[in-house]
Design an enzyme around this catalytic site. Sequence first.
Site, PDB file in Angstrom:
ATOM      1  N   GLY A  69      27.325  29.858 -19.975  1.00 41.60           N
ATOM      2  CA  GLY A  69      26.168  30.896 -20.199  1.00 41.60           C
ATOM      3  C   GLY A  69      26.141  31.738 -18.922  1.00 41.60           C
ATOM      4  O   GLY A  69      25.931  32.703 -19.037  1.00 41.60           O
ATOM      5  N   GLN A 177      19.507  30.067 -25.033  1.00 42.65           N
ATOM      6  CA  GLN A 177      18.893  29.006 -25.541  1.00 42.65           C
ATOM      7  C   GLN A 177      18.518  29.644 -26.952  1.00 42.65           C
ATOM      8  O   GLN A 177      18.254  28.473 -27.772  1.00 42.65           O
ATOM      9  CB  GLN A 177      17.440  29.161 -24.808  1.00 42.65           C
ATOM     10  CG  GLN A 177      17.418  28.583 -23.420  1.00 42.65           C
ATOM     11  CD  GLN A 177      17.629  27.218 -23.529  1.00 42.65           C
ATOM     12  OE1 GLN A 177      17.519  26.361 -24.374  1.00 42.65           O
ATOM     13  NE2 GLN A 177      17.884  26.593 -22.252  1.00 42.65           N
ATOM     14  N   SER A 197      26.444  30.042 -24.771  1.00 47.77           N
ATOM     15  CA  SER A 197      27.053  28.454 -24.226  1.00 47.77           C
ATOM     16  C   SER A 197      27.180  27.323 -25.080  1.00 47.77           C
ATOM     17  O   SER A 197      26.403  27.474 -26.123  1.00 47.77           O
ATOM     18  CB  SER A 197      26.152  28.347 -23.050  1.00 47.77           C
ATOM     19  OG  SER A 197      26.584  27.104 -22.213  1.00 47.77           O
ATOM     20  N   SER A 198      28.280  26.579 -24.847  1.00 48.91           N
ATOM     21  CA  SER A 198      28.567  25.581 -25.746  1.00 48.91           C
ATOM     22  C   SER A 198      27.515  24.336 -25.674  1.00 48.91           C
ATOM     23  O   SER A 198      27.230  23.750 -26.513  1.00 48.91           O
ATOM     24  CB  SER A 198      29.876  25.258 -25.300  1.00 48.91           C
ATOM     25  OG  SER A 198      30.509  24.024 -26.011  1.00 48.91           O
ATOM     26  N   HIS A 199      27.493  24.157 -24.333  1.00 48.79           N
ATOM     27  CA  HIS A 199      26.468  22.720 -24.232  1.00 48.79           C
ATOM     28  C   HIS A 199      25.002  22.862 -24.662  1.00 48.79           C
ATOM     29  O   HIS A 199      24.526  21.922 -24.512  1.00 48.79           O
ATOM     30  CB  HIS A 199      26.686  22.281 -22.711  1.00 48.79           C
ATOM     31  CG  HIS A 199      26.058  23.120 -21.614  1.00 48.79           C
ATOM     32  ND1 HIS A 199      24.901  22.486 -21.272  1.00 48.79           N
ATOM     33  CD2 HIS A 199      26.106  24.239 -21.244  1.00 48.79           C
ATOM     34  CE1 HIS A 199      24.200  23.281 -20.348  1.00 48.79           C
ATOM     35  NE2 HIS A 199      25.145  24.569 -20.162  1.00 48.79           N
ATOM     36  N   THR A 235      43.492  30.096 -17.180  1.00 47.27           N
ATOM     37  CA  THR A 235      43.984  29.812 -18.259  1.00 47.27           C
ATOM     38  C   THR A 235      43.057  29.374 -19.371  1.00 47.27           C
ATOM     39  O   THR A 235      41.934  28.636 -19.036  1.00 47.27           O
ATOM     40  CB  THR A 235      45.029  28.445 -18.260  1.00 47.27           C
ATOM     41  OG1 THR A 235      46.068  28.634 -17.325  1.00 47.27           O
ATOM     42  CG2 THR A 235      45.529  27.823 -19.492  1.00 47.27           C
ATOM     43  N   CYS A 324      18.786  24.981 -14.027  1.00 45.84           N
ATOM     44  CA  CYS A 324      19.634  25.813 -13.162  1.00 45.84           C
ATOM     45  C   CYS A 324      18.947  26.126 -11.804  1.00 45.84           C
ATOM     46  O   CYS A 324      19.410  26.904 -10.940  1.00 45.84           O
ATOM     47  CB  CYS A 324      20.131  27.072 -13.872  1.00 45.84           C
ATOM     48  SG  CYS A 324      21.286  26.768 -14.848  1.00 45.84           S
TER      49      CYS A 324
END
Length: 386
Positions: A69, A177, A197-199, A235, A324
């Site tokens: 994110g 969020q 964001s994934s997590h 990558t 964060c």
Amino acid sequence: MIYLDYAATTPMSDEALEVFQQAAKKFYGNSSSLHDIGSNANILLETCRCKLASLLNVDKNGIYFTSGGSESNILALQSIIDSHRKNGNHLITSVCEHPSVYYFFKKLEKQGFEVTYLPINEYGVIDLNCLKQSIKSTTILASIQYANSEIGTIQPIDAISEILHNHNVIFHCDAVQAFGKISIDINKQKIDALSISSHKVYGPKGVGAVYINPNLSWNAQIPGTTHEKGFRPGTINVPGIASFTAAATNTCEMMIEERKRLAEIRNEIIRLLKTNVPMEIVVEGDPTNHLPNILGLRITGMEGQLVMLEANRHGLAISTGSACSITNQKPSRTIKSLGRTEAECYEFIRISFGRYTTNQHIQPIINILKKITSEHKSKLRYSVSN
């Protein structure tokens, strides 16, 4: 341990773990390599791009994968601003943005940009009239979060978008969020760029995505970069992206039912806290337009850090704000912007729920917080009497 810090990060789902393992085994090739192993990895990558685009109702050509994110926010903003700097040097954001956005704009101020930080009301909502009045002929972009990570307040995105587009101002939205918690339709809402964001949706850490309208120009940050059409060097993490896509798909499919379930848990915890805890409970954020999984509150007279540490000692994992900025030790910028005193800011704690939070957790949560506050109140009485 009862985990109540889902807004900081979610555990990976079984589906996401399975997809990651299978993709890592079968699609380990570099997606930019021209041999068959690389081509197969690229096919999976593009399949994921298409699927994620469908979840957001956007053109797949506007999807770029990132490491999360914060990078999504920073790369999207910098890439777009660089491309449109010739049109002006004024930017708009809010005082309660995620640190990755807020401090990015602070950095741009040192580079000669003029930045307007919109205030929020007592519930965390920006003033639309203030937004209108802030727009200048030199305004090129505004970045307003979809929902706040500490108090859960949802901003009036449709109205914000309409104002910005009526003045030809580019609209970037941090939806890290909000994604997977509430319905987002980028095309309908006319959001030019969006970060996720994934997590936060039960996928792996280290993966995220940006959407930028294909009709909107942007500048590559590192000349010569070939990955993700030059948007990001490095990558491509194909197994992580596949896992992220699986987690996001599953989360979005469960969203309506899960939103209702978590809202009921949140409401019940508020009710029981106010009737069982022997100290005043103040719930922060908008009383109606908020995420179902975030409960930001203050226990009057107790520092949030003390509550968090005592809760941890009793087997309850909560936080004192955004993960964060948690090591900053300064009062929450969001809570301070609500008009709270410094002492009140230090009282803040965040409880955030998720897929593995159940009704069976409610009473133990109340019991722990009741015990902590009762012990604290007893100590206060003892110190006063002596």
